[in-house]
Write a protein that holds these residues in place. Structure first.
Motif, PDB file in Angstrom:
ATOM      1  N   SER A  90       0.831  -1.205   0.000  1.00 32.86           N
ATOM      2  CA  SER A  90       0.000   0.000   0.000  1.00 32.86           C
ATOM      3  C   SER A  90       0.864   1.254   0.000  1.00 32.86           C
ATOM      4  CB  SER A  90      -0.927   0.009   1.219  1.00 32.86           C
ATOM      5  OG  SER A  90      -1.866  -1.043   1.159  1.00 32.86           O
ATOM      6  N   ARG A 127      -4.753  -0.491   1.631  1.00 35.52           N
ATOM      7  CA  ARG A 127      -5.676  -1.284   0.828  1.00 35.52           C
ATOM      8  C   ARG A 127      -5.835  -2.661   1.451  1.00 35.52           C
ATOM      9  NH1 ARG A 127      -8.401   2.438  -1.856  1.00 35.52           N
ATOM     10  NH2 ARG A 127      -7.132   3.679  -3.290  1.00 35.52           N
ATOM     11  N   SER A 128      -6.997  -3.258   1.212  1.00 32.66           N
ATOM     12  CA  SER A 128      -7.283  -4.551   1.842  1.00 32.66           C
ATOM     13  C   SER A 128      -6.796  -5.725   1.011  1.00 32.66           C
ATOM     14  CB  SER A 128      -8.789  -4.687   2.094  1.00 32.66           C
ATOM     15  OG  SER A 128      -9.505  -4.622   0.869  1.00 32.66           O
ATOM     16  N   ASP A 129      -6.646  -5.521  -0.307  1.00 31.54           N
ATOM     17  CA  ASP A 129      -6.205  -6.633  -1.144  1.00 31.54           C
ATOM     18  C   ASP A 129      -5.565  -6.103  -2.426  1.00 31.54           C
ATOM     19  OD1 ASP A 129      -8.305  -5.874  -2.887  1.00 31.54           O
ATOM     20  OD2 ASP A 129      -9.685  -7.289  -1.949  1.00 31.54           O
ATOM     21  N   HIS A 157      -3.699  -2.741   9.365  1.00 36.89           N
ATOM     22  CA  HIS A 157      -4.051  -3.927   8.586  1.00 36.89           C
ATOM     23  C   HIS A 157      -4.427  -5.086   9.506  1.00 36.89           C
ATOM     24  CE1 HIS A 157      -3.997  -6.964   5.465  1.00 36.89           C
ATOM     25  NE2 HIS A 157      -3.100  -7.644   6.151  1.00 36.89           N
ATOM     26  N   SER A 190      -7.871  -5.185  10.980  1.00 31.45           N
ATOM     27  CA  SER A 190      -8.978  -5.509  10.074  1.00 31.45           C
ATOM     28  C   SER A 190      -9.150  -7.010   9.851  1.00 31.45           C
ATOM     29  CB  SER A 190      -8.736  -4.834   8.711  1.00 31.45           C
ATOM     30  OG  SER A 190      -7.669  -5.473   8.012  1.00 31.45           O
TER      31      SER A 190
END
Length: 441
Positions: free
Chosen positions: A264, A278-280, A312, A315
């Motif tokens: 990220s 970002r998550s992915d 991260h 989450s």
């Protein structure tokens, strides 16, 4: 079809500077639905090590940068030899015999005369007999590509319109005296034959790109689109070159940095867009635009990776960290409530061990002298176990009614007595996990 490549030399571990290049090329290929090639530039037999080839692959897999195919330059030496022969036939390749000392003297003389320190092409005036004599005396010479002295121009994906006068650049050495093929020609041949359409690399390659454009054209190839990203500096603007060895990806991994935190940051660092966790990978691909990056040196601070890593981890569900929770020693039946408690209070997964030790063994109580009677009274009011998420609220309510304390004067002494710390997780979620207190109940 869009085709990009990441072309590391297996002479060491990948560091953050290499990653920036790899990630940009990867994201361009994936966003276009194209091909991403991992090309191992291992033409240097002395410095290239198989252990580094393996390490490069491991680091890229850890990050989720999956390649479509692997190429190795050491298996393509015949292709480079054919290209060299073609350049010789065209009169664009010539052998030169100057020693490093002689070249240095020439450069100093040119600088003293106010001229650019460019190779003077003296080797072009050698007769066959003189070349034979020099080979007998010094061994084989180096092979230089004869540049056309004209302006070389292209529109760079980051730097914009570039124009370089080829007469201000020395004819590049493409093959060393010992026969080793250098990057400049090997890369041209590979990019042409592998159909590479886009090349992103550091701004220190700009002059190299200019000479490669002429080599590509001489060999009848099609020039890819070039983009040259800025070079990384330290947080104070200092050169990172001497520190890159300590910023190897495997070192960051050992420090607990999470892949998505690192990706990220690198996907936005030096661009006009803010860094966003970002998550992915799909989100990274969707939000990437090479044209939004700038030319100015880009500051990189390794400490920026740890807040991103913490966010991260917060989450993630237990399933994604179950192994780390188990490795910290947490019993399976307590894993869910433990992760719910700890996730907001860790920077890396290594911090889990300390929180479980607190839960398992308790902590040395931190009790101010003026709070001793209050703590004794509070402990006497602690309800019988087992404790649950309501216990802390029920207990503190009873203590408040019995002692008259409230707010910080009520909660802080209790936290310090139970955990030995002034800050930490929500006590409602921590209290049921404190094994020493549970045993008392």
């Amino acid at each position: 079809m869009t085709t990009t490549r990441f072309a590391p030399s297996p002479t060491g571990y990948i560091h953050v500077g290499n990653l920036r290049t790899a990630l940009m090329n990867y994201l361009i290929a994936r966003k276009a639905g194209g091909t991403f090639i991992l090309r191992i530039d291992d033409t240097d037999p002395e410095r290239s090590k198989e252990e580094y080839v393996d390490a490069i692959k491991q680091d890229m897999e850890w990050l989720g940068l999956h390649w479509d195919k692997v190429e190795r330059q050491s298996e393509r030496l015949d292709r480079y030899a054919e290209a060299a022969d073609k350049l010789r036939e065209m009169g664009r390749f010539y052998e030169a015999f100057e020693t490093p000392t002689e070249l240095d003297l020439k450069r100093k003389k040119q600088l003293n005369m106010g001229k650019p320190p460019v190779y003077d092409r003296a080797a072009l005036n050698l007769s066959d007999a003189e070349k034979e004599a020099l080979r007998a005396e010094r061994g084989n010479g180096v092979w230089r590509f004869k540049l056309d002295h004209e302006r070389i121009e292209w529109t760079d994906g980051i730097l914009g319109d570039i124009s370089i006068d080829a007469s201000s650049v020395s004819d590049p050495v493409l093959i060393r005296g010992d026969g080793q093929v250098l990057y400049t020609i090997a890369s041209v041949v590979d990019d042409t034959e592998m159909g590479v359409t886009d090349v992103v690399r550091g701004s220190d390659h700009v002059t190299n790109t200019a000479t490669q454009i002429q080599i590509i054209e001489a060999l009848g190839g099609t020039c890819p689109r070039f983009a040259h990203h800025s070079l990384l500096t330290g947080p104070q603007g200092e050169a990172l070159s001497k520190r890159l060895g300590t910023l190897a990806l495997r070192d960051l991994r050992e420090q607990g940095v999470q892949p998505m935190a690192l990706l990220s940051l690198m996907a936005r660092l030096g661009s006009s867009d803010p860094v966003e966790l970002r998550s992915d990978m799909a989100e990274l691909i969707e939000g990437f635009d090479i044209h939004r990056f700038g030319a100015a040196p880009t500051k990189f601070d390794v400490q920026d990776l740890f807040p991103l890593t913490a966010r991260h981890l917060q989450s993630l569900p237990l399933a994604d960290v179950a192994d780390a929770v188990a490795d910290a020693g947490v019993p399976a039946e307590l894993a869910e409530p433990f992760w719910a408690m700890a996730r907001e209070n860790i920077t890396t997964l290594a911090d889990l061990k300390g929180w479980w030790e607190l839960c398992r063994d308790g902590a040395e109580p931190l009790i101010d002298e003026e709070d001793r009677e209050f703590i004794a009274a509070a402990v006497a009011l602690l309800p019988e176990g087992p404790f649950n998420g309501e216990t802390w609220g029920e207990w503190t309510k009873a203590v408040k009614e019995a002692t008259g304390r409230k707010g910080k004067g009520l909660f802080m002494p209790l936290r310090k007595a139970l955990t030995g710390m002034e800050r930490g997780p929500e006590m409602a979620s921590l209290l049921p996990l404190l094994q020493v207190i549970r045993a008392r109940g």
